[in-house]
Design a protein around this motif. Structure first.
Motif, PDB file in Angstrom:
ATOM      1  N   ASP A  70       1.528  -4.535  -9.104  1.00 27.24           N
ATOM      2  CA  ASP A  70       1.369  -5.130  -7.594  1.00 27.24           C
ATOM      3  C   ASP A  70       1.689  -6.528  -7.461  1.00 27.24           C
ATOM      4  N   THR A 126       0.933  -1.239  -0.095  1.00 31.81           N
ATOM      5  CA  THR A 126      -0.189  -0.060   0.115  1.00 31.81           C
ATOM      6  C   THR A 126       0.833   1.253  -0.018  1.00 31.81           C
ATOM      7  N   SER A 140       4.785  -6.653  -0.108  1.00 32.27           N
ATOM      8  CA  SER A 140       4.726  -6.743   1.349  1.00 32.27           C
ATOM      9  C   SER A 140       5.539  -7.954   1.936  1.00 32.27           C
ATOM     10  N   LYS A 184       3.660 -10.716   3.479  1.00 31.41           N
ATOM     11  CA  LYS A 184       2.992 -12.020   2.681  1.00 31.41           C
ATOM     12  C   LYS A 184       4.209 -12.677   2.145  1.00 31.41           C
ATOM     13  N   GLN A 203       0.640 -10.614  -4.279  1.00 37.55           N
ATOM     14  CA  GLN A 203       0.157 -12.117  -4.331  1.00 37.55           C
ATOM     15  C   GLN A 203       1.097 -12.794  -5.261  1.00 37.55           C
TER      16      GLN A 203
HETATM   17  N1  PMP Z   1      -2.373  -5.616  -3.219  1.00 35.29           N
HETATM   18  C1  PMP Z   1      -2.744  -7.086  -3.264  1.00 35.29           C
HETATM   19  C2  PMP Z   1      -3.049  -7.656  -4.552  1.00 35.29           C
HETATM   20  C3  PMP Z   1      -3.248  -7.497  -1.972  1.00 35.29           C
HETATM   21  O1  PMP Z   1      -3.420  -8.767  -1.947  1.00 35.29           O
HETATM   22  C4  PMP Z   1      -2.654  -6.693  -0.762  1.00 35.29           C
HETATM   23  C5  PMP Z   1      -2.983  -7.308   0.738  1.00 35.29           C
HETATM   24  N2  PMP Z   1      -4.165  -8.087   0.821  1.00 35.29           N
HETATM   25  C6  PMP Z   1      -2.299  -5.403  -0.982  1.00 35.29           C
HETATM   26  C7  PMP Z   1      -2.081  -5.014  -2.037  1.00 35.29           C
HETATM   27  C8  PMP Z   1      -2.089  -4.513   0.116  1.00 35.29           C
HETATM   28  O2  PMP Z   1      -1.029  -5.276   0.747  1.00 35.29           O
HETATM   29  P1  PMP Z   1      -0.481  -4.438   2.435  1.00 35.29           P
HETATM   30  O3  PMP Z   1      -2.091  -4.362   3.116  1.00 35.29           O
HETATM   31  O4  PMP Z   1       0.237  -5.393   2.722  1.00 35.29           O
HETATM   32  O5  PMP Z   1      -0.188  -2.959   2.066  1.00 35.29           O
END
Ligand code: PMP
Length: 415
Positions: free
Chosen positions: A209, A104, A232, A235, A212
């Motif tokens: 992004d 994010t 992140s 993950k 995932q």
């Molecule tokens: N993009 C995707 C595709 C995600 O799955 C996520 C987390 N669910 C995010 C962005 C955001 O990640 P974070 O909350 O770790 O910043």
């Protein structure tokens, strides 16, 4: 630097791997935890836990500013972690690796900074209909500020991008494309290579992004040729609070700082401030030092197991889950892409996803229910949300069997 691996083609010894993750021994309501919420966050292996403990026990100190022993030790460990991450994605330069708070934060940085410099009224930003809110809202904010327009690549009933729609939308008004590699709510793997090639053919940069994707498949950033890539730490088996933004040097050099403060400056006077070089220009303030170092430990762990072996093990368990879930009458998948990874979303009869999630929870099965921060995807399918089971390489076929039994039980109770 490449994704070096010690195991490349064998299926993993999952039981041995599970012993590396202490939390997997946890009992929930007296039963062994079945953790199928890996798309939300992954569990942490022992070396990551030890890295955090070790930092605070032995060399906690601020980075980049101190001449004293501990500060140098912390700085060295932090910069070694940056080097490991650069190596893991095969970045050309270490200074293209910016430590952030997470995906994010990385996307917000690009939207605000790239947008400030390169967007003007009448321009367009192109995203897709399956983006996480964190790859929608930052662009809406900057578009509103600049008088630019957000355009959206449509998806089809299978949850795949309509690539002819992309071709039509990629006009000379578009200044940046921002798409997810893998959908967190549908599990779709997008044709990001093709998107990047097509965008580059008309000189448009692309942000990927990878929230995932980074934990499920090898990513060679030079081969992918993305201009920006965000992910992140939490993950990919690292801690929360830390993430990575990769940016091509040429863009990062042209973009203004996102935040001001310590570390990002070269010289400050009240009349004028000059900015630090990359990557520090984008790293204002004391970072998550232990988190960055522990993310390096997570990358070491993933490389030790081997990302290709991880991918293979996960593909096996996801295929098994897909097969077994398909056999449940009245279960329908939300998203049925040919190329998929990690997450499986579904609904069962007219059971509300939340009710199903609660019954599974009582059987110690952790799944996620709701819109998964992708409300436009739910609107597209005209549903309130889904039940999402998302997998990591430590998940077993026995856990999939337990999920299927759990759903059957919920059906008997609610249908
Ligand atoms: N993009 C995707 C595709 C995600 O799955 C996520 C987390 N669910 C995010 C962005 C955001 O990640 P974070 O909350 O770790 O910043």
């Amino acid at each position: 630097m490449t994704n070096s691996e010690t195991i490349t083609d064998s299926v993993l010894d999952i039981e041995k791997i599970r012993r590396d993750f202490p939390i997997l021994k946890t009992k929930v309501y007296g039963k062994p935890l079945i953790y199928l919420d890996n798309a939300a966050t992954t569990q942490k292996p022992q070396p990551v836990l030890e890295s955090l403990h070790n930092y605070y026990t032995h060399y906690n100190s601020n980075v980049h500013r101190g001449v004293h022993f501990l500060s140098q030790q912390a700085t060295e460990a932090y910069e070694v972690a940056r080097r490991k991450i650069a190596g893991y994605i095969n970045a050309r330069h270490e200074h293209e690796i910016i430590f952030t708070k997470g995906t994010t934060n990385g996307i917000n940085l690009v939207a605000a900074s790239f947008g400030k410099k390169f967007l003007k009224a009448g321009d367009e930003v192109l995203i897709s209909a399956m983006e996480h809110h964190s790859n929608i809202v930052p662009w809406q904010l900057i578009c509103e500020e600049k008088g630019a327009t957000l355009k959206v690549i449509p998806i089809d009933e299978a949850g795949e991008l309509k690539m002819d729609g992309f071709d039509e939308l990629l006009t000379d008004k578009v200044k940046i494309v921002a798409v997810t590699y893998v959908s967190n709510s549908l599990g779709t793997v997008n044709p990001v290579h093709e998107i990047i090639q097509k965008a580059h053919a008309v000189n448009v940069p692309v942000l990927i992004d990878a929230a995932q994707a980074i934990q499920h498949m090898p990513i060679d950033i030079q081969q992918l040729d993305a201009d920006f890539l965000a992910f992140s730490g939490h993950k990919i088996y690292g801690p929360t609070g830390v993430g990575i933004l990769y940016g091509k040097e040429k863009w990062l050099n042209e973009m203004p700082p996102y935040e001001g403060g310590g570390d990002m400056i070269k010289n400050v006077t009240f009349a004028k401030t000059t900015y630090n070089e990359l990557p520090f220009k984008f790293e204002a303030g004391t970072p998550d030092i232990s988190g960055g170092i522990a993310l390096g430990a997570a990358i070491d762990y993933v490389q030790h197991v081997g990302i290709s072996a991880i991918q293979q093990a996960e593909e096996e368990v996801v295929a098994y889950a897909y097969d077994r879930l398909s056999a449940i009458p009245s279960l329908r998948f939300i998203g049925d892409a040919k190329h998929r990874s990690g997450a499986i979303s579904f609904l069962v009869g007219n059971i509300h996803p939340f009710d199903l999630g609660e019954i599974l929870d009582k059987q110690s099965i952790a799944v996620r229910t709701g819109h998964h921060c992708t409300q436009p995807v739910m609107d597209f399918f005209q549903i309130p949300g889904t039940v999402r089971a998302s997998f990591a390489f430590y998940n077993t076929k026995a856990e999939v069997d337990a999920l299927v039994d759990g759903i059957e039980k919920a059906k008997r109770m609610l249908e």
